[in-house]
Design a protein around this motif. Structure first.
Motif: not given
Length: 134
Positions: A21-35
């Motif tokens: 997603l970053a490769h196509v220009g999106h800013d991605v924020v990651e989380a490991e679980d729903g909480g």
């Protein structure tokens, strides 16, 4: 492009999806679980899309979608799963979940689904023909 909150407990899948997603220009924020995703949503928002696995520890994607749908009703949500029974759990959530993408997926499939959700393109339902049913 868009700010995407990616929630996935598998490090390798999360890394692949985030890089794609970053490769196509999106800013991605990651989380490991729903909480953790709920924390990121509150602290790092706003976001244009929530992309979440369904099967995760702490809080699964269904519970996350229900919570986010109630608190952020305009936020598009796309769920991911590699388990057919988990996909069935998402049925009935059409008012808050844009779509469910099945794992494994290709990079092209993932990017197309994300773009569709971001632009509000309706989910294409392809009817089965009698010949397809055999």
């Amino acid at each position: 492009m868009a700010r995407i909150l990616l929630t996935e407990d598998d490090d390798s899948v999360r890394g692949f999806v985030a890089r794609a997603l970053a490769h196509v220009g999106h800013d991605v924020v990651e989380a490991e679980d729903g909480g953790m995703a709920l924390e990121r949503l509150a602290e790092d928002g706003p976001f244009d899309l929530l992309l979440s696995d369904i099967r995760m520890p702490v809080m699964d994607g269904i519970a996350l979608a229900l919570s986010v749908g109630a608190s952020h009703p305009g936020l598009p949500i796309v769920l991911m799963t590699g388990f057919a029974d988990q996909r069935e759990r998402a049925s009935g959530l059409e008012t808050i979940v844009y779509d469910v993408i099945s794992k494994p997926f290709t990079l092209a499939d993932l990017v197309a689904k994300v773009e569709d959700a971001l632009t509000g393109k309706p989910v294409e339902i392809v009817p089965l023909s009698r010949t397809a049913l055999g």
